[in-house]
Design a protein around this motif. Structure first.
Motif, mmCIF file in Angstrom:
data_model
loop_
_atom_site.group_PDB
_atom_site.id
_atom_site.type_symbol
_atom_site.label_atom_id
_atom_site.label_comp_id
_atom_site.label_asym_id
_atom_site.label_seq_id
_atom_site.Cartn_x
_atom_site.Cartn_y
_atom_site.Cartn_z
ATOM 1 N N ARG A 103 0.847 -1.202 0.000
ATOM 2 C CA ARG A 103 0.000 0.000 0.000
ATOM 3 C C ARG A 103 0.874 1.241 0.000
ATOM 4 N N LEU A 104 0.858 1.944 -1.102
ATOM 5 C CA LEU A 104 1.734 3.112 -1.203
ATOM 6 C C LEU A 104 1.008 4.375 -0.798
ATOM 7 N N ASP A 105 1.745 5.224 -0.143
ATOM 8 C CA ASP A 105 1.170 6.474 0.325
ATOM 9 C C ASP A 105 2.044 7.612 -0.236
ATOM 10 N N TRP A 106 1.705 8.064 -1.433
ATOM 11 C CA TRP A 106 2.551 9.056 -2.108
ATOM 12 C C TRP A 106 2.338 10.438 -1.507
ATOM 13 N N SER A 107 3.445 11.126 -1.308
ATOM 14 C CA SER A 107 3.309 12.523 -0.902
ATOM 15 C C SER A 107 4.559 13.282 -1.334
ATOM 16 N N GLU A 108 4.442 14.597 -1.301
ATOM 17 C CA GLU A 108 5.582 15.440 -1.652
ATOM 18 C C GLU A 108 6.502 15.522 -0.430
ATOM 19 N N VAL A 109 7.747 15.108 -0.608
ATOM 20 C CA VAL A 109 8.653 15.061 0.544
ATOM 21 C C VAL A 109 9.827 16.019 0.332
ATOM 22 N N ASN A 110 10.057 16.866 1.303
ATOM 23 C CA ASN A 110 11.198 17.773 1.289
ATOM 24 C C ASN A 110 12.431 16.944 1.651
ATOM 25 N N VAL A 111 13.323 16.736 0.699
ATOM 26 C CA VAL A 111 14.340 15.694 0.835
ATOM 27 C C VAL A 111 15.316 15.922 2.001
ATOM 28 N N ALA A 112 15.900 17.134 2.075
ATOM 29 C CA ALA A 112 16.963 17.341 3.077
ATOM 30 C C ALA A 112 16.496 17.046 4.510
ATOM 31 N N LYS A 135 21.857 18.995 0.418
ATOM 32 C CA LYS A 135 21.464 20.221 -0.275
ATOM 33 C C LYS A 135 19.981 20.478 0.002
ATOM 34 N N GLU A 136 19.701 21.685 0.400
ATOM 35 C CA GLU A 136 18.315 22.025 0.758
ATOM 36 C C GLU A 136 17.532 22.442 -0.486
ATOM 37 N N GLY A 137 16.240 22.455 -0.345
ATOM 38 C CA GLY A 137 15.426 23.180 -1.309
ATOM 39 C C GLY A 137 14.825 22.387 -2.449
#
Ligand code: ADP
Length: 259
Positions: A103-112, A135-137
């Protein structure tokens, strides 16, 4: 004549259907054979830690009271083999589960910040020196739980096969997000690099640092590959024996969106 032509056509169609059917049977047989192989490998691999646990338990039963010096080593062997069995069982359950049931729960993730959090959790659990250069951003669209699991598999390998500092580097390359786990450990020979992604494949076990305490399962990287595929990512390894290994997760450009 028209009927004859029709008959011929239907014969062709029948032949074609027959061939398709045979192909399907072949595919099914192949997949059953793979499944059987998987179950047989899994049972075999689970037997090893069980045998060790059993023999140390028997040793303690026979001599534990008269030889207290055996206690420490035996209990540690039983504990670490139980940990290995637990890891293996968890990994096997994931690998045996059809992808459609992940079960995948896709979301936008801020990587840093996400990688920082995961690294902190890992550092606390294993008390290892891990440097983070993130690296941020930028963000990726992903399943947080799976990405963390993938990162942990790579961190765990860096921890098991090296002793010094581990570096985790996050940056953006040609629009793709790269998360690298870099160690300065024993490394992997070029001819082994593709094989380490195979299920249950482990390189000459004697090379492993502290093998007694840290027996792996040979399943980590094959699970990492499956997780990466599911996330639309890629896992690659670069390594030089004696120098160290860099494991990289590449999340494709289409998943990136600038803040
Ligand atoms: P394991 O549980 O044995 O670590 P993996 O599938 O994760 O299973 O890795 C397969 C094999 O690849 C390991 O047994 C080890 O020999 C080798 N390997 C993986 N990562 C590294 C690394 N960072 N450095 C050296 N060898 C590695």
């Amino acid at each position: 004549f028209v009927r004859l032509k029709q008959d011929m056509r239907s014969k062709d169609e029948l032949t074609e259907m027959g061939e398709t059917f045979n192909e399907m049977i072949g595919l099914l047989e192949n997949s059953f054979a793979k499944q059987e192989q998987f179950v047989s490998n899994a049972s075999h691999e689970l037997k090893t830690p069980l045998t060790i646990i059993e023999s140390y338990a028997s040793l303690l039963k026979r001599k534990g009271l008269s030889r207290p010096d055996l206690f420490g080593e035996s209990v540690e062997a039983i504990r670490s083999e139980a940990v290995r069995m637990r890891t293996m069982t968890e990994q096997l359950l994931w690998l045996a589960k059809p992808k459609r049931e992940w079960r995948l729960d896709w979301s936008e993730v801020n990587v840093a910040p996400f990688v920082e959090q995961s690294v902190n959790a890992f550092r606390t659990a294993y008390k290892r020196d891990i440097e983070l250069e993130a690296k941020e951003g930028f963000a990726v669209r992903t399943d947080k739980g799976l990405l963390k699991q993938l990162l942990f598999i790579l961190l765990d390998n860096a921890r098991k096969y090296s002793e010094g500092v581990i570096v985790v580097r996050v940056d953006e390359e040609s629009g793709a997000c790269m998360i690298r786990v870099i160690d300065e450990g024993i490394g992997i020979a070029p001819e082994e690099l593709s094989r380490v992604f195979e299920r249950f494949y482990r390189i000459d076990q004697a090379r492993t640092k502290g093998q007694e305490e840290e027996g792996g399962t040979g399943l980590g990287l094959s699970l990492a590959k499956e997780i990466a595929e599911t996330l639309g990512a890629e896992v690659t390894l670069e390594s030089e024996p004696g120098k160290g290994t860099t494991a990289a997760i590449k999340l494709p450009a289409r998943l990136l969106s600038k803040f």
